[in-house]
Design a protein around this motif. Structure first.
Motif: not given
Lengths: 428, 380
Positions: A148, B293-294, B299-300, B303, B307-308, B338
């Protein structure tokens, strides 16, 4: 300048690693080296020609991208190559300065630093920047977030095949249906990306090559069953680049078949690629600390230890007859299987390859792999009656390895194996 | 009952999980340990059993778990194993072990081995690619297996109606917690960071219908308070967990009010409801998981976007936060992975933040105190 622009103007700021004297290689080994070099070169050429280049996790079903004739390179292989050429610390530090914690997998840190536009001194492993990424997390969940991040750095599509962790030795039909469903979605995404229709006939041919490669690779690995062995188990670490980067290619199958014929010849003539007499045979568990291959090998050579079992190597032999078989096959990776299967897998390998002891790498980069090693260690000791010792290290961050600790642990293993020999001789 | 008394009750429950477990066991209930993350706890409740949340311990040291885990494993996971080994969780009849991260994956196997003769170990590996139809179906498949295993433990075949009722109870409890988070943020003079954590943490050690009743009563009193005239700093917290009262007291001492959170043990766990109008309650729970979500653990599918990070930055803006404190759980690679993009989003939105490394075995908070104090001074 955004991340993508930075990546395209990548500077080379570190000095190149020292050039080492190369030993004469057999035609089979040379053919294997050529296959990998060609993969990297083809990707660089493709980029120059304006064609798409992908980055892929090592156990993504390569057969899919190969069917689309896509040029794909493999960050894990690159990171291992970078680490083996001692460019790991520089790139890990760059990633850490960007906020990626030192606890994160060192392959990921090296690759993310590279993805952000920091060139490596390992010229042979230079990869063009990606236009898409292929992620399969049968190896670990870290892979999901790693890819990602690449997708974000380059603002490119990510094609995901999720393989959930298994609690039982066999996967069930619901599991296969889920993975199969994702294959169909991945194919559709690649059709959109390439503007090409998926060619079923070509897919069958590619799967044929992949199966042939897997068979030839397993045949090579199985030569370690002979006592004494016609090869050094350490050779497998070098050849793994081929099964990682080029499983679906005809040339790979042919190169492994050539290597197998050389090993067969070694058997007949009593030769071996092991540069010392084989006194003990051990299993080496875990991804080796690539920056320290020389330090790793040194005490093995001193004590006459041949590595005749490496579970990491045959784990790349994916064999199947159809798409469902492919789903089942890719569900089986060292970090995606339950403890029982992991133990059985290694126990069988230890028995077949006549192992006297095992050396376990507690790999700081790989939580998924190291997570049940103490229990595995106990089981091998109890079920196989072999001594097992562990050492601390890291697959691609040289700062997390201590050669003195490693040598002491190897020494302890040797003493335990010698003691076992003495007991055997005295009939106890 | 005054607000302070109600808060103290929640705090007491949060500090005494073993007493709570014994309380429900004494009523003849069976109990099931539920480890992080995203286990369909509704199924435990529907089966008439007590779901006991397992998020480590701030008072224990890792000792027996070392027989199974390498040193570079997060303290939350190691302490869950420790509590299973040292008898703290002996009252459990089963434990659910999700596998959303690379530490939980192998640890599910360690728990399976360690608890072999002690309790049933119920394995859960969610699909990460939970969006397409095949992903929803696979979530359903996992949940059906859990339902069957829980039925074995309870000795009772759970009906669809019981699960539908559990979904309603859980949605109500989640709504009450979301409401409480808003009210606590609006009235920091009444709800300290220590008490806020106590209220949210108590949800892991109470049956959710009892919990929702109690929390709705507290919320009603908080709603009736006059508007706050808070002069201190407004922060958003982020991370896996920040439930150590000593650490949270530093926030209170420095007049830092938590106006919202992006914490796995708190808001991330009750952000998403399950549909109540689905004839198939297992499908409803699968849809709930699909809609998560977030989250750093999941998994996003978008990606290539941040967004997060942007979602958390927006959370700060929407709640008029002065800054964000990230409580980084040591050895938590999903959260660590992240961080660079969270930082990018916060920086882009002009939201100051600090990152504090934490661990359940922290006993010296001097460094955290200095960092929080300095941060609060800058923001004030």
């Amino acid at each position: 300048m955004n991340d993508k622009e930075k990546a395209e103007q990548a500077p080379v700021s570190a000095e190149a690693a020292p050039v080492k004297k190369k030993k004469t290689q057999s035609p089979g080994v040379l053919a294997l080296q050529k296959v990998v070099n060609d993969v990297y070169q083809a990707a660089r050429d493709a980029k120059k020609e304006g064609k798409l280049v992908g980055w892929s996790s090592s156990k993504f079903p390569c057969e899919i991208a190969e069917t689309f004739d896509l040029n794909v390179v493999y960050p894990e292989n690159q990171a291992a190559g970078i680490a083996a050429h001692h460019d790991d610390t520089r790139l890990c530090t760059i990633a850490e300065n960007e906020g990626y914690d030192a606890d994160i997998c060192s392959y990921a840190r090296i690759n993310l630093a590279y993805a952000m536009g920091n060139e490596t001194t390992n010229e042979g492993r230079r990869m063009p920047m990606p236009d898409f990424v292929l992620c399969c997390n049968n190896i670990c969940n870290c892979m999901t977030k790693w890819y990602e991040n690449i997708a974000r750095i380059h603002n490119i599509p990510l094609i995901m095949v999720d393989i959930p962790y298994s609690n039982y030795p066999e996967v069930d039909d619901d599991f296969v249906a889920y993975v199969r469903g994702q294959f169909d979605i991945a194919i559709k995404q690649l059709e959109e990306l390439t503007g090409k229709k998926f060619d079923e006939e070509k897919f069958k041919r590619v799967c044929g090559y992949a199966n042939r490669t897997a068979n030839a690779w397993l045949k090579v690995c199985d030569y370690l069953q002979y006592k004494p062995s016609p090869m050094s188990g350490f050779d497998l670490f070098n050849h793994m680049a081929d099964v990682v980067t080029a499983r679906g290619k005809k040339e790979t199958a042919e190169a492994f078949e050539l290597l197998a014929s050389e090993l067969e010849e070694n058997l007949k003539t009593g030769k071996s690629t092991l540069p010392f007499p084989e006194q003990h045979r051990i299993m080496m568990e875990g991804i080796p600390p690539w920056p320290h291959l020389r330090e790793l090998f040194k005490p093995l050579k001193e004590h006459g230890l041949n590595v005749t079992a490496v579970v990491y190597a045959p784990a790349f032999a994916f064999r199947f007859n159809d798409v469902e078989g492919m789903a089942r096959s890719y569900a089986v990776a060292p970090n995606s299987v339950c403890l029982e299967k992991g133990v059985d897998w290694r126990s069988q390998l230890c028995k077949d390859n006549k192992v006297d002891g095992a050396l376990v790498h507690y790999n700081r980069a790989c939580k998924a792999w190291s997570g049940y090693m103490p229990e595995m260690q106990r089981r091998w000791q109890n079920e196989l009656g072999i001594p097992v010792v562990g050492y601390d290290g890291d697959q691609a961050d040289s700062r997390n390895f201590n050669a003195a600790q490693y040598e002491t642990r190897v020494q302890a293993l040797v003493e335990a194996m010698e003691e076992a020999d003495r007991k055997k001789e005295s009939g106890k | 009952m005054a607000i302070a008394e109600k808060l103290a009750e929640f705090r007491k429950i949060a500090d005494n999980p073993k007493t709570q477990l014994e309380h429900y066991k004494s009523k003849g209930m069976k109990a099931v340990g539920v480890m992080p993350y995203f286990a369909p706890e509704e199924l435990v409740f529907a089966a008439g059993m007590f779901p006991a949340g397992m998020w480590g311990s701030n008072t224990k040291s890792i000792s027996r778990a070392k027989e199974y885990c390498a040193s570079f494993y997060c303290s939350l996971v190691q302490l869950d194993l420790e509590m299973l080994l040292d008898g703290t969780m002996d009252g459990l009849d089963a434990v659910i072990t999700p596998t959303c991260c690379d530490t939980l994956r192998p640890n599910s196997q360690n728990i399976k081995v360690a608890m072999k003769n002690k309790m049933k170990v119920i394995f859960l590996a969610h699909p990460q690619n939970r969006f397409p139809e095949c992903g929803v179906k696979y979530t359903e498949s996992c949940y059906k297996k859990i339902r069957a295993e829980l039925d074995e433990v309870s000795g009772h075949k759970t009906t669809d109606e019981e699960i539908q009722n559990a979904i309603k109870v859980y949605n109500r409890s989640r709504a009450a917690r979301r409401e409480f988070v808003k009210l606590a943020g609006a009235h920091p003079e009444a709800v300290s960071a220590v008490m806020r954590s106590g209220v949210l943490k108590a949800s892991y050690f109470m049956l959710k219908d009892e919990y929702a009743d109690k929390l709705e009563a507290l919320n009603a009193e908080l709603k009736a308070l006059p508007a706050s005239d808070w002069k201190g700093v407004r922060i958003v917290t982020s991370g896996i967990i920040c439930d150590n009262p000593t650490l949270l007291k530093i926030l209170d001492d420095n007049k830092c009010a938590i106006v919202a959170d992006d914490v796995a043990q708190e808001t991330r766990s009750f952000r998403c409801d399950a549909p109540e109008d689905d004839a198939d309650p297992i499908h409803a729970l699968a849809i709930q998981f699909r809609n998560q979500d977030y989250d750093i653990l999941l998994y996003d599918k978008f990606s290539s976007q941040n967004r997060r990070g942007e979602y958390v930055a927006k959370m700060c803006k929407d709640n008029h936060a002065d800054g964000l404190i990230l409580f980084m759980q040591q050895f938590c690679d999903p959260e660590e992975m992240e961080y660079p993009y969270l930082k990018k989003a916060l920086d882009a939105a002009g939201i100051p933040h600090i990152r504090l490394g934490i661990d359940h075995q922290m006993r010296d908070f001097g460094q955290a105190q200095t960092a929080i104090q300095a941060f609060a001074d800058v923001l004030d």
